[in-house]
Motif scaffolding. Structure first.
Motif, PDB file in Angstrom:
ATOM      1  N   ARG A 261       0.811  -1.159  -0.029  1.00 42.97           N
ATOM      2  CA  ARG A 261       0.016   0.117   0.060  1.00 42.97           C
ATOM      3  C   ARG A 261       1.008   1.406   0.098  1.00 42.97           C
ATOM      4  O   ARG A 261       0.604   2.337  -0.646  1.00 42.97           O
ATOM      5  N   THR A 262       2.027   1.278   0.825  1.00 39.88           N
ATOM      6  CA  THR A 262       2.736   2.385   1.026  1.00 39.88           C
ATOM      7  C   THR A 262       3.334   2.817  -0.330  1.00 39.88           C
ATOM      8  O   THR A 262       3.650   4.062  -0.761  1.00 39.88           O
ATOM      9  N   MET A 263       3.762   1.832  -1.168  1.00 37.63           N
ATOM     10  CA  MET A 263       4.521   2.184  -2.566  1.00 37.63           C
ATOM     11  C   MET A 263       3.539   3.268  -3.137  1.00 37.63           C
ATOM     12  O   MET A 263       4.053   4.078  -4.193  1.00 37.63           O
ATOM     13  N   PHE A 264       2.210   2.876  -3.072  1.00 33.14           N
ATOM     14  CA  PHE A 264       1.391   3.803  -3.920  1.00 33.14           C
ATOM     15  C   PHE A 264       1.360   5.301  -3.415  1.00 33.14           C
ATOM     16  O   PHE A 264       0.620   6.328  -4.149  1.00 33.14           O
ATOM     17  N   GLN A 265       2.009   5.708  -2.456  1.00 35.13           N
ATOM     18  CA  GLN A 265       2.019   6.983  -1.845  1.00 35.13           C
ATOM     19  C   GLN A 265       3.315   7.981  -2.728  1.00 35.13           C
ATOM     20  O   GLN A 265       3.382   9.116  -2.542  1.00 35.13           O
ATOM     21  N   LEU A 266       4.004   7.209  -3.389  1.00 34.75           N
ATOM     22  CA  LEU A 266       5.047   7.672  -4.214  1.00 34.75           C
ATOM     23  C   LEU A 266       4.304   8.646  -5.378  1.00 34.75           C
ATOM     24  O   LEU A 266       3.366   8.400  -5.706  1.00 34.75           O
ATOM     25  N   PRO A 267       5.080   9.775  -5.898  1.00 37.97           N
ATOM     26  CA  PRO A 267       4.467  10.443  -6.909  1.00 37.97           C
ATOM     27  C   PRO A 267       4.667  10.005  -8.276  1.00 37.97           C
ATOM     28  O   PRO A 267       5.311  10.466  -9.235  1.00 37.97           O
ATOM     29  N   TYR A 268       4.342   8.650  -8.488  1.00 38.36           N
ATOM     30  CA  TYR A 268       4.353   7.925  -9.595  1.00 38.36           C
ATOM     31  C   TYR A 268       2.941   7.342  -9.948  1.00 38.36           C
ATOM     32  O   TYR A 268       2.043   7.076  -9.106  1.00 38.36           O
ATOM     33  N   ARG A 269       2.727   6.930 -11.280  1.00 43.48           N
ATOM     34  CA  ARG A 269       1.580   6.216 -11.577  1.00 43.48           C
ATOM     35  C   ARG A 269       2.022   4.650 -12.093  1.00 43.48           C
ATOM     36  O   ARG A 269       2.940   4.363 -12.996  1.00 43.48           O
ATOM     37  N   PHE A 270       1.507   3.956 -11.420  1.00 39.71           N
ATOM     38  CA  PHE A 270       1.946   2.352 -11.317  1.00 39.71           C
ATOM     39  C   PHE A 270       0.875   1.786 -11.982  1.00 39.71           C
ATOM     40  O   PHE A 270      -0.365   1.836 -12.028  1.00 39.71           O
TER      41      PHE A 270
ATOM     42  N   ILE B 199      -6.101  -2.456  -7.048  1.00 36.86           N
ATOM     43  CA  ILE B 199      -6.615  -1.348  -7.783  1.00 36.86           C
ATOM     44  C   ILE B 199      -7.129  -0.210  -6.780  1.00 36.86           C
ATOM     45  O   ILE B 199      -7.062   0.783  -7.203  1.00 36.86           O
ATOM     46  N   ALA B 200      -7.795  -0.394  -5.560  1.00 39.68           N
ATOM     47  CA  ALA B 200      -8.014   0.670  -4.911  1.00 39.68           C
ATOM     48  C   ALA B 200      -6.830   1.046  -4.288  1.00 39.68           C
ATOM     49  O   ALA B 200      -6.847   2.312  -3.977  1.00 39.68           O
ATOM     50  N   TYR B 201      -5.679   0.463  -4.321  1.00 42.34           N
ATOM     51  CA  TYR B 201      -4.427   1.595  -3.872  1.00 42.34           C
ATOM     52  C   TYR B 201      -4.079   2.496  -4.887  1.00 42.34           C
ATOM     53  O   TYR B 201      -3.213   3.333  -4.703  1.00 42.34           O
ATOM     54  N   GLY B 202      -4.492   2.124  -6.137  1.00 34.69           N
ATOM     55  CA  GLY B 202      -4.080   2.923  -7.145  1.00 34.69           C
ATOM     56  C   GLY B 202      -3.535   2.251  -8.424  1.00 34.69           C
ATOM     57  O   GLY B 202      -3.177   3.001  -9.542  1.00 34.69           O
ATOM     58  N   LEU B 203      -3.219   0.849  -8.469  1.00 33.91           N
ATOM     59  CA  LEU B 203      -2.729   0.412  -9.521  1.00 33.91           C
ATOM     60  C   LEU B 203      -3.762   0.540 -10.746  1.00 33.91           C
ATOM     61  O   LEU B 203      -4.815   0.411 -10.598  1.00 33.91           O
ATOM     62  N   GLU B 204      -3.058   0.770 -11.950  1.00 33.49           N
ATOM     63  CA  GLU B 204      -3.805   1.130 -13.205  1.00 33.49           C
ATOM     64  C   GLU B 204      -3.484  -0.083 -13.991  1.00 33.49           C
ATOM     65  O   GLU B 204      -2.334  -0.518 -14.233  1.00 33.49           O
ATOM     66  N   LEU B 205      -4.698  -0.524 -14.569  1.00 31.64           N
ATOM     67  CA  LEU B 205      -4.535  -1.832 -15.854  1.00 31.64           C
ATOM     68  C   LEU B 205      -4.489  -1.082 -17.120  1.00 31.64           C
ATOM     69  O   LEU B 205      -5.331  -0.241 -17.590  1.00 31.64           O
ATOM     70  N   THR B 206      -3.494  -1.224 -17.908  1.00 31.13           N
ATOM     71  CA  THR B 206      -3.381  -0.911 -19.119  1.00 31.13           C
ATOM     72  C   THR B 206      -3.548  -1.994 -20.405  1.00 31.13           C
ATOM     73  O   THR B 206      -2.938  -2.945 -20.044  1.00 31.13           O
TER      74      THR B 206
END
Length: 159
Positions: free
Chosen positions: A21-30, A49-56
């Motif tokens: 969860r913590t890694m999604f606090q970084l200023p990047y889009r994963f 997905i809820a943490y911010g992971l984007e599916l592409t």
């Protein structure tokens, strides 16, 4: 915000270290390929997905390139090649610790970063302290993550 394409093993390392969860606090889009998520990650980590992971999705050109990469490189898995093709499609770095994938990415001119880089970024961005990073490394090591531990701790000390 810079995009980073991840393969599964970096996410596994982050989970082992208690940093998923913590890694999604970084200023990047994963991002990950939608196929990797559906086939390998969704059952064990639907929360990504809820943490911010984007599916592409791979576009048609890069889907063909992914199959070409599978044919050219024997060692990276099919999903690893999808991740590499996605990094090429998005013109961004690839997050992996897989040796065969790192080698293929290097040959393809793709910048590669890994779990150690993420932990260092967490410290540099003051999301983790060095002590918390050391604890995360200990958890990763205990879980069987295969990182160059001497390098990881030395780089952490140098921050």
């Amino acid at each position: 915000m810079q995009i980073l394409i991840s393969d599964a093993n970096v996410l596994i390392d982050m989970d082992a270290g208690g940093l998923l969860r913590t890694m999604f606090q970084l200023p990047y889009r994963f991002q990950v390929s939608d196929m990797l998520f559906a086939d390998e990650l969704s059952n064990h980590h639907p929360e990504l997905i809820a943490y911010g992971l984007e599916l592409t999705e791979l576009d048609g050109e890069h889907m063909l390139e992914a199959f070409d990469l599978v044919a050219r490189y024997a060692d990276p898995s099919r999903y690893d090649c999808f991740s590499l093709a996605l990094a090429k499609q998005q013109s961004c770095p690839l997050l992996t610790g897989d040796k065969a994938l790192r080698s293929a990415a290097s040959k393809e001119g793709v910048i590669v970063k890994g779990s150690i880089w993420i932990v260092n970024e967490l410290v540099k961005n003051e999301i983790l302290t060095k002590e918390e990073a050391r604890e995360a490394y200990g958890n990763m090591e205990a879980a069987g993550s295969r990182l160059p531990w001497d390098t990881a701790y030395r780089m952490l000390d140098d921050l």
